[in-house]
Design an enzyme around this catalytic site. Structure first.
Site, short mmCIF file in Angstrom:
data_model
loop_
_atom_site.label_atom_id
_atom_site.label_comp_id
_atom_site.label_asym_id
_atom_site.label_seq_id
_atom_site.Cartn_x
_atom_site.Cartn_y
_atom_site.Cartn_z
N ARG A 62 2.38 4.27 -12.19
CA ARG A 62 2.53 4.57 -10.77
C ARG A 62 3.92 5.10 -10.44
NH1 ARG A 62 -0.76 -0.09 -7.46
NH2 ARG A 62 -2.65 -0.03 -8.71
N ASP A 174 -0.92 -5.03 7.33
CA ASP A 174 -0.71 -4.87 5.89
C ASP A 174 0.77 -4.54 5.68
OD1 ASP A 174 -2.87 -4.42 3.43
OD2 ASP A 174 -0.89 -3.56 3.04
C1 LIG Z 1 -6.80 -5.86 -2.64
S1 LIG Z 1 -6.29 -5.48 -1.01
C2 LIG Z 1 -7.43 -6.46 -0.07
C3 LIG Z 1 -7.96 -5.72 1.15
C4 LIG Z 1 -9.02 -6.47 1.96
N1 LIG Z 1 -8.51 -7.70 2.48
C5 LIG Z 1 -10.27 -6.71 1.13
O1 LIG Z 1 -10.49 -7.81 0.67
O2 LIG Z 1 -11.04 -5.74 0.95
C6 LIG Z 1 -4.76 -6.43 -0.86
C7 LIG Z 1 -3.88 -5.96 0.27
O3 LIG Z 1 -2.84 -6.93 0.47
C8 LIG Z 1 -1.67 -6.25 0.85
N2 LIG Z 1 -0.49 -7.11 0.62
C9 LIG Z 1 0.06 -7.47 -0.57
N3 LIG Z 1 1.16 -8.21 -0.37
C10 LIG Z 1 1.30 -8.36 0.97
C11 LIG Z 1 2.25 -9.02 1.80
N4 LIG Z 1 3.29 -9.70 1.29
N5 LIG Z 1 2.09 -8.95 3.14
C12 LIG Z 1 1.04 -8.27 3.67
N6 LIG Z 1 0.12 -7.61 2.94
C13 LIG Z 1 0.24 -7.65 1.61
C14 LIG Z 1 -1.69 -5.01 -0.03
O4 LIG Z 1 -0.87 -3.98 0.49
C15 LIG Z 1 -3.17 -4.65 -0.05
O5 LIG Z 1 -3.50 -3.67 0.89
#
Ligand SMILES: C[S@@+](CC[C@H](N)C(=O)[O-])C[C@H]1O[C@@H](n2cnc3c(N)ncnc32)[C@H](O)[C@@H]1O
Length: 303
Positions: A62, A174
């Site tokens: 990445r 997010d």
């Molecule tokens: C795998 S996705 C899950 C999306 C959705 N909740 C689902 O289950 O389909 C995880 C998301 O968590 C966000 N994320 C990771 N660390 C975070 C943080 N410290 N605060 C807020 N969001 C975070 C990432 O940017 C990502 O978009």
């Protein structure tokens, strides 16, 4: 007989558990364990995301793209940039690049069934007699937005015209600012929208194009309900709640135990008593919090 624990190795963790081929100078950019450690350390500090050593390949892939864009000669130069005074913008890019954003409409659909059949009727009862009933839902870690828009589809479908007199809102947050922009725009390539049941898609979305390809746009009725904001779950939360339900699915899996406990404790504070917390399919509150009771598979109720 109690087995003696193995003697601690003096080798760095990254070297012990990472395929050797990731590191070294055989690739376009020289990448060493100390580069991975610095980048992983920053990501942990900023976003609470604990990158296991086997993620080194993903980090390289990445960020190599980024090094090309910035015309940097190697990871030494990139790490120097991340540590420099003007690093804020690049650090934002780093977080965006290293988060995992996999998501889909109606993912883990039993959660949306539970929302329609349990949460909404309960909130309706709680609000009985109020001229402006109140409903607050939160999609925490919403990625590009299919989760909060699926919540909105359920809400409008289940409540019908009654919803118009409600003060109903869905907050979607997010840490990844690129995902926040995508969620705000609410336009998705058609293959990604296949999870939306056909009658719902017809009712709430319009056909459009995105980068020349067929796509669907979320309708105004959904967009009015959903407010998208950038928010790091490990920093200060400006909203006051209380929420009736929080979806935080497939997010905590990237945190270590300390980060999980911190976030869950704050969710408990943000939920009304009897409010619901929805986690991802491989997440659980077991050993993390005793402020909740299980209400279904990966569904927890605030005591
Ligand atoms: C795998 S996705 C899950 C999306 C959705 N909740 C689902 O289950 O389909 C995880 C998301 O968590 C966000 N994320 C990771 N660390 C975070 C943080 N410290 N605060 C807020 N969001 C975070 C990432 O940017 C990502 O978009």
């Amino acid at each position: 007989m109690i087995e003696r624990p193995p003697a601690p190795s003096t080798e760095p963790a990254t070297l012990r558990r990472t395929p050797a081929a990731v590191f070294g100078g055989a690739r376009e950019f020289h990448f060493e364990p100390q580069h991975f450690d610095l980048i992983a350390g920053l990501l942990y500090q900023l976003a609470g995301i604990a990158l296991a050593p086997h993620k080194a390949e993903m980090v390289y892939a990445r960020l190599a793209r980024r090094l090309r864009e910035l015309r940097l000669p190697d990871f030494d130069a990139y790490c120097a940039l991340l540590q420099s005074d003007g690093a804020a913008e690049e650090i934002g890019f780093l977080v965006n690049a290293l988060t995992t954003n996999l998501t889909s409409f109606y993912r883990e659909s039993h959660h949306f069934d539970f929302l329609a059949s349990n949460v909404l009727p309960e909130v309706r009862d709680l609000n009985a007699g109020r001229s402006k009933p109140r409903l607050r839902l939160w999609s925490a870690g919403c990625s590009s937005g299919p989760e909060p828009y699926s919540m909105a589809m359920v809400l409008v479908s289940a409540m019908g015209p009654e919803l118009r007199r409600w003060d109903a809102r869905i907050l979607a947050t997010d840490i990844d600012t690129h995902m926040v922009d995508t969620a705000r725009r609410g336009i998705y390539p058609l293959p990604g929208a296949t999870g939306i049941p056909a009658p719902i898609r017809q009712r709430f979305t319009t056909d459009t194009r995105l980068d020349g390809e067929p796509a669907v746009a979320m309708g105004e009725e959904l967009k009015r309900l959903v407010t998208v904001k950038p928010l790091n779950l490990l920093e200060h939360w400006p909203m006051s709640g209380p929420f009736d339900a929080i979806f935080c699915r497939n997010v905590l899996i990237y945190f270590d135990r300390r980060g999980r406990m911190q976030v869950i404790e704050n969710f408990a504070r943000m939920l009304r008593h009897g409010g619901y917390l929805f986690l991802g399919h491989s997440e659980s509150l077991y050993g993390v919090s005793n402020l909740f009771r299980q209400a279904g598979p990966t569904i927890y109720r605030r005591d």
